[in-house]
Design an enzyme around this catalytic site. Structure first.
Site, PDB file in Angstrom:
ATOM      1  N   HIS A  71       0.861  -1.184   0.000  1.00 26.25           N
ATOM      2  CA  HIS A  71       0.000   0.000   0.000  1.00 26.25           C
ATOM      3  C   HIS A  71       0.899   1.236   0.000  1.00 26.25           C
ATOM      4  CE1 HIS A  71      -4.193  -1.064   0.023  1.00 26.25           C
ATOM      5  NE2 HIS A  71      -3.965  -2.037   0.888  1.00 26.25           N
ATOM      6  N   ASP A  99      -4.974   1.973   1.999  1.00 29.52           N
ATOM      7  CA  ASP A  99      -5.297   1.345   3.281  1.00 29.52           C
ATOM      8  C   ASP A  99      -5.824   2.385   4.269  1.00 29.52           C
ATOM      9  OD1 ASP A  99      -2.765   2.550   3.183  1.00 29.52           O
ATOM     10  OD2 ASP A  99      -1.886   1.201   4.654  1.00 29.52           O
ATOM     11  N   TYR A 125      -7.504   8.013 -17.487  1.00 31.59           N
ATOM     12  CA  TYR A 125      -8.403   8.739 -16.606  1.00 31.59           C
ATOM     13  C   TYR A 125      -8.573  10.184 -17.075  1.00 31.59           C
ATOM     14  CZ  TYR A 125      -7.343   4.909 -13.355  1.00 31.59           C
ATOM     15  OH  TYR A 125      -7.182   3.690 -12.771  1.00 31.59           O
ATOM     16  N   GLU A 129       0.315   8.384  11.275  1.00 31.84           N
ATOM     17  CA  GLU A 129      -0.990   7.830  11.629  1.00 31.84           C
ATOM     18  C   GLU A 129      -1.820   8.755  12.515  1.00 31.84           C
ATOM     19  OE1 GLU A 129      -0.681   3.047  11.319  1.00 31.84           O
ATOM     20  OE2 GLU A 129       0.028   3.924  13.217  1.00 31.84           O
TER      21      GLU A 129
END
Length: 401
Positions: free
Chosen positions: A100, A105, A299, A373
């Site tokens: 990831h 994630d 895209y 985090e």
């Protein structure tokens, strides 16, 4: 309404745990079977209704408020990248050559967290919140968003507005990138095979040297941007792969070049493609070679709806403070969310996740990519705030009419 801060305080460990589980168990595009199953288990655990019989491994969580109103969708992507992780975190990827490295994630964990909190608010919600878990975002130029739309993901509940956030490694936690219009670029890919006539390296006059043609082509393709576009029209033509020959004393018959073209505006994208074909064929002919071109339009550019970008800006300032949304230039990296924004109004924002030692911060798609985090509960709260603010805005519009 419930106390969002108290909910976050109780939920933070869960959000981080979910992110770490997903980080340890990454899955590539179109292979997100276990990731999808994990999302479904969590939605069931949180009491959130969901549907999962769409294209691939897509999941749609549905939080229908007890009061009537419009529909707001929040999207997170789930797939990882074919990269061998080179970090030293305790929860590094357990799978060889899969990582990831783009933060999906974290996106999935934050959306699950936001869904949990919004579910607790269900009786007070004036409208419906959709939690959109998308597979295959990294599979450019195919992607997963169009397949979801085509398979009827919004056939029962159609969003009036849709949002997504993406971790951004060069913004500190507490900062959010919001753009009024262009955020991410259109991303086309190409493969050129130049076929000439090979021969001995000592006798080039007996060959049509595809290597020489390729060298001139690489240089000439750069003039598409520098000499065919207004200098203020940001675009990039990149040759990223070159394959030619196998031994030093033979001029090869063929040379293969691959790369991408990126821009923001459809009319510029069209102009770039036209010049790309013209220059490639002309250079090939000039050096006695033949060009075979495989060109894939990828895209579309991710272009925000100004009104909803402003709502996102206000939401970010509510969560982080008035100085939380600095002016930032858009990026030419591709993003599959652009296809959602072609069909529905909305906004795509950047969430600051830079690690404490910014000198060690690796970019997206890097084997050493990490996030701070501590940004996870902040991003979760931002999604909740954004959903509530969007529902409120839609309700005011409805009442005004």
């Amino acid at each position: 309404m419930i106390d969002i801060n108290q909910q976050l305080s109780d939920l933070t460990d869960e959000i981080i745990s979910n992110r770490r589980f997903l980080h340890e168990n990454p899955e590539l595009s179109h292979n997100e079977k276990e990731t999808s199953a994990f999302v479904q288990r969590k939605l069931h655990e949180y009491g959130i209704n969901f549907e999962a019989d769409f294209s691939g491994y897509a999941v749609l969580g549905i939080i229908k408020g007890n009061k009537p109103g419009k529909t707001v969708a929040l999207r997170a992507d789930m797939d990882a990248l074919p990269i061998q992780e080179e970090t030293d975190v305790s929860f590094k990827s357990k799978k060889a050559d899969i990582m990831h490295a783009c933060g999906h994630d974290a996106h999935t964990a934050m959306l699950l967290g936001a869904g949990y909190i919004l579910k607790q608010m269900q009786k007070d919600l004036e409208g419906t919140i959709l939690l959109v878990f998308q597979p295959a975002e990294e599979d450019a130029p195919i992607g997963g968003s169009q397949a979801m739309i085509d398979s009827g993901v919004f056939s029962t509940y159609e969003p009036d507005v849709i949002f997504a956030q993406h971790v951004w490694p060069f913004l500190k936690p507490g900062l959010v990138g919001v753009h009024d219009k262009e955020v991410m670029g259109a991303s086309d890919r190409f493969k050129i095979t130049l076929e000439g006539k090979g021969g001995h390296a000592s006798m080039p006059h007996q060959t049509s040297d595809a290597v020489i043609a390729a060298g001139h082509l690489i240089t000439s393709l750069q003039t598409i941007v520098s000499r065919n576009l207004d200098p203020m029209e940001a675009s990039v033509v990149t040759i990223s792969m070159l394959e030619a020959g196998s031994v030093p004393n033979i001029i090869p018959k063929t040379v293969t070049l691959q790369g991408s073209i990126r821009t923001f505006q459809p009319h510029i994208q069209k102009r770039l493609k036209e010049r790309f074909f013209a220059i490639t064929n002309q250079i090939a002919e000039a050096f006695g070679t033949k060009a075979e071109i495989d060109y894939q339009e990828g895209y579309p550019a991710t272009i925000n709806t100004p009104k909803w970008a402003e709502i996102a800006r206000r939401s970010a300032q509510t969560v982080y403070g008035e100085s939380a949304t600095p002016d930032l230039n858009p990026a030419l990296a591709g993003e599959d969310f652009g296809r959602f924004l072609q069909k529905y109004p909305g906004a795509f924002i950047w969430l600051g996740t830079q690690i404490e030692n910014e000198n060690e911060q690796a970019p997206l798609h890097d084997s050493k990519f990490q996030i701070d985090e501590r940004a996870l509960p902040k991003g979760t709260k931002l999604l909740v705030q954004l959903a509530l603010d969007a529902l409120k805005e839609l309700k005011q519009e409805e009442d005004y009419v």
